[in-house]
Scaffold this motif. Sequence first.
Motif, mmCIF file in Angstrom:
data_model
loop_
_atom_site.group_PDB
_atom_site.id
_atom_site.type_symbol
_atom_site.label_atom_id
_atom_site.label_comp_id
_atom_site.label_asym_id
_atom_site.label_seq_id
_atom_site.Cartn_x
_atom_site.Cartn_y
_atom_site.Cartn_z
ATOM 1 N N LEU A 162 0.805 -1.214 0.000
ATOM 2 C CA LEU A 162 0.000 0.000 0.000
ATOM 3 C C LEU A 162 0.844 1.272 0.000
ATOM 4 O O LEU A 162 0.310 2.358 -0.213
ATOM 5 C CB LEU A 162 -0.926 0.000 1.227
ATOM 6 N N LEU A 163 2.141 1.126 0.262
ATOM 7 C CA LEU A 163 3.028 2.291 0.277
ATOM 8 C C LEU A 163 3.987 2.255 -0.909
ATOM 9 O O LEU A 163 4.102 1.260 -1.612
ATOM 10 C CB LEU A 163 3.829 2.328 1.586
ATOM 11 N N TYR A 164 4.659 3.407 -1.105
ATOM 12 C CA TYR A 164 5.688 3.551 -2.134
ATOM 13 C C TYR A 164 5.151 3.320 -3.547
ATOM 14 O O TYR A 164 5.708 2.575 -4.341
ATOM 15 C CB TYR A 164 6.869 2.626 -1.839
ATOM 16 N N ASN A 165 4.015 3.976 -3.802
ATOM 17 C CA ASN A 165 3.426 3.970 -5.134
ATOM 18 C C ASN A 165 2.592 5.244 -5.320
ATOM 19 O O ASN A 165 2.411 6.025 -4.383
ATOM 20 C CB ASN A 165 2.573 2.713 -5.361
ATOM 21 N N THR A 166 2.082 5.409 -6.517
ATOM 22 C CA THR A 166 1.315 6.615 -6.849
ATOM 23 C C THR A 166 0.030 6.707 -6.038
ATOM 24 O O THR A 166 -0.363 7.799 -5.603
ATOM 25 C CB THR A 166 0.986 6.630 -8.354
ATOM 26 N N ASN A 167 -0.627 5.589 -5.817
ATOM 27 C CA ASN A 167 -1.895 5.604 -5.076
ATOM 28 C C ASN A 167 -1.702 6.103 -3.645
ATOM 29 O O ASN A 167 -2.565 6.806 -3.106
ATOM 30 C CB ASN A 167 -2.503 4.202 -5.056
ATOM 31 N N ALA A 168 -0.586 5.730 -3.020
ATOM 32 C CA ALA A 168 -0.310 6.198 -1.654
ATOM 33 C C ALA A 168 -0.121 7.712 -1.634
ATOM 34 O O ALA A 168 -0.613 8.401 -0.731
ATOM 35 C CB ALA A 168 0.934 5.502 -1.109
ATOM 36 N N VAL A 169 0.570 8.240 -2.637
ATOM 37 C CA VAL A 169 0.769 9.689 -2.726
ATOM 38 C C VAL A 169 -0.566 10.402 -2.889
ATOM 39 O O VAL A 169 -0.838 11.413 -2.234
ATOM 40 C CB VAL A 169 1.717 10.033 -3.895
ATOM 41 N N ILE A 170 -1.412 9.878 -3.766
ATOM 42 C CA ILE A 170 -2.719 10.497 -4.003
ATOM 43 C C ILE A 170 -3.569 10.456 -2.735
ATOM 44 O O ILE A 170 -4.167 11.470 -2.340
ATOM 45 C CB ILE A 170 -3.440 9.786 -5.164
ATOM 46 N N LEU A 171 -3.623 9.295 -2.074
ATOM 47 C CA LEU A 171 -4.441 9.145 -0.865
ATOM 48 C C LEU A 171 -4.021 10.109 0.221
ATOM 49 O O LEU A 171 -4.859 10.844 0.791
ATOM 50 C CB LEU A 171 -4.337 7.703 -0.362
ATOM 51 N N ILE A 172 -2.731 10.160 0.527
ATOM 52 C CA ILE A 172 -2.257 10.986 1.635
ATOM 53 C C ILE A 172 -2.323 12.466 1.276
ATOM 54 O O ILE A 172 -2.625 13.313 2.134
ATOM 55 C CB ILE A 172 -0.837 10.567 2.038
ATOM 56 N N THR A 173 -2.086 12.812 0.018
ATOM 57 C CA THR A 173 -2.195 14.220 -0.398
ATOM 58 C C THR A 173 -3.642 14.687 -0.331
ATOM 59 O O THR A 173 -3.916 15.829 0.054
ATOM 60 C CB THR A 173 -1.637 14.413 -1.815
ATOM 61 N N VAL A 174 -4.576 13.821 -0.702
ATOM 62 C CA VAL A 174 -5.998 14.168 -0.571
ATOM 63 C C VAL A 174 -6.341 14.426 0.889
ATOM 64 O O VAL A 174 -7.028 15.407 1.220
ATOM 65 C CB VAL A 174 -6.893 13.041 -1.141
ATOM 66 N N TYR A 175 -5.849 13.556 1.777
ATOM 67 C CA TYR A 175 -6.100 13.732 3.208
ATOM 68 C C TYR A 175 -5.564 15.067 3.719
ATOM 69 O O TYR A 175 -6.253 15.792 4.443
ATOM 70 C CB TYR A 175 -5.468 12.576 3.978
ATOM 71 N N THR A 176 -4.325 15.406 3.338
ATOM 72 C CA THR A 176 -3.725 16.645 3.824
ATOM 73 C C THR A 176 -4.350 17.885 3.178
ATOM 74 O O THR A 176 -4.272 18.981 3.742
ATOM 75 C CB THR A 176 -2.210 16.654 3.556
ATOM 76 N N SER A 177 -4.982 17.722 2.008
ATOM 77 C CA SER A 177 -5.558 18.861 1.295
ATOM 78 C C SER A 177 -7.011 19.132 1.674
ATOM 79 O O SER A 177 -7.520 20.228 1.388
ATOM 80 C CB SER A 177 -5.473 18.628 -0.222
ATOM 81 N N LEU A 178 -7.672 18.174 2.265
ATOM 82 C CA LEU A 178 -9.107 18.311 2.537
ATOM 83 C C LEU A 178 -9.489 19.569 3.327
ATOM 84 O O LEU A 178 -10.437 20.261 2.944
ATOM 85 C CB LEU A 178 -9.623 17.057 3.259
ATOM 86 N N PRO A 179 -8.788 19.902 4.418
ATOM 87 C CA PRO A 179 -9.180 21.123 5.145
ATOM 88 C C PRO A 179 -9.125 22.377 4.283
ATOM 89 O O PRO A 179 -9.972 23.268 4.434
ATOM 90 C CB PRO A 179 -8.158 21.188 6.294
ATOM 91 N N PHE A 180 -8.157 22.466 3.371
ATOM 92 C CA PHE A 180 -8.017 23.641 2.522
ATOM 93 C C PHE A 180 -9.144 23.737 1.495
ATOM 94 O O PHE A 180 -9.398 24.819 0.954
ATOM 95 C CB PHE A 180 -6.670 23.609 1.790
ATOM 96 N N ALA A 181 -9.805 22.630 1.206
ATOM 97 C CA ALA A 181 -10.937 22.640 0.290
ATOM 98 C C ALA A 181 -12.266 22.783 1.031
ATOM 99 O O ALA A 181 -13.193 23.441 0.540
ATOM 100 C CB ALA A 181 -10.948 21.358 -0.551
ATOM 101 N N ILE A 182 -12.356 22.184 2.207
ATOM 102 C CA ILE A 182 -13.610 22.219 2.960
ATOM 103 C C ILE A 182 -13.929 23.634 3.442
ATOM 104 O O ILE A 182 -15.080 24.101 3.332
ATOM 105 C CB ILE A 182 -13.548 21.252 4.159
ATOM 106 N N LEU A 183 -12.934 24.348 3.954
ATOM 107 C CA LEU A 183 -13.189 25.663 4.549
ATOM 108 C C LEU A 183 -13.728 26.685 3.551
ATOM 109 O O LEU A 183 -14.731 27.359 3.841
ATOM 110 C CB LEU A 183 -11.919 26.171 5.230
ATOM 111 N N PRO A 184 -13.125 26.878 2.358
ATOM 112 C CA PRO A 184 -13.723 27.835 1.414
ATOM 113 C C PRO A 184 -15.083 27.391 0.896
ATOM 114 O O PRO A 184 -15.957 28.233 0.650
ATOM 115 C CB PRO A 184 -12.688 27.907 0.274
ATOM 116 N N LEU A 185 -15.281 26.079 0.738
ATOM 117 C CA LEU A 185 -16.591 25.596 0.306
ATOM 118 C C LEU A 185 -17.643 25.846 1.382
ATOM 119 O O LEU A 185 -18.772 26.263 1.082
ATOM 120 C CB LEU A 185 -16.514 24.103 -0.018
ATOM 121 N N TYR A 186 -17.275 25.617 2.625
ATOM 122 C CA TYR A 186 -18.209 25.878 3.729
ATOM 123 C C TYR A 186 -18.592 27.352 3.786
ATOM 124 O O TYR A 186 -19.771 27.693 3.984
ATOM 125 C CB TYR A 186 -17.589 25.451 5.057
#
Length: 285
Positions: free
Chosen positions: A143-167
């Motif tokens: 599950l680590l050291y591949n493109t999917n892991a980068v996408i998953l964790i980057t989505v997690y870290t980016s969510l607050p920055f997207a949720i707040l302006p949408l809210y």
Amino acid sequence: MKRNDTGKWYALPIVLWLILFFVIPMLIVLTYSFLKKGTYGGVEMELSFASFSIFTDKIFLAILFKTVYISVVVTFFTVLFALPTAYFIARSKYKKELLFLIIIPFWTNFLIRIYAWMAVLGTNGLLNNFLTKLGIIHEPLKLLYNTNAVILITVYTSLPFAILPLYAVIEKFDFSLLEAARDLGATNREAFFQVFLPNIKPGIITAILFTFIPALGSYAVPKLVGGTQATMLGNIIAQHLTVTRNWPLASTISTALIIVTSVAVVGFMKLTKKERKNKVVSIDE
């Protein structure tokens, strides 16, 4: 003193701030890309275009394409998850508590959050151990050291920055417009796409920019969980700055990244401006 002159003085601090910490650093990076590489790092004050040959390198172009691809996928899924979350928070009775939960990750060090995901997704991590005990898998999943892991964790870290302006936009939306649309014969789907989404478009555009731009320059996530499969431009820039010490090449790649980001921002700004003009025309008619 005239009123307009007073306004200019009020704007002076932010103008100086932008010049010192944005314009001047950008000019330095751009200038370095046209200079010769120093023998032991740094640059020599001699005009050179050697670093621009990187744009004909197939490996670099593949990494550039992968960086844009990962950033687009991350942006898509981040906004896709952030939109219903922001909607739920805006309609909830516990707005403050839910917003507090969204902001909590900002209190934790960024690297600690990445290592927490590594502990969950690792070969001997929580998820693999859990699935093994249930008998669902017999060998650990990679599950680590591949493109999917980068996408998953980057989505997690980016969510607050997207949720707040949408809210912020959804919270101000007049939901009686949806009821009016249904009364006029619109289905729930038509009311959502033709009434709700157009009215929160500024928040969607802001969420896209707040997600896409940091994802383009991502360094820590692909470095720690991407392996060789998900190397991005941020990693290449860091490598040329610290390992090969080729500052002109790092500056050239940085300039390319700035151009890609600027094109995206200008494109969204023109799209927003065009839609505003269309709204004004429709209102006048």
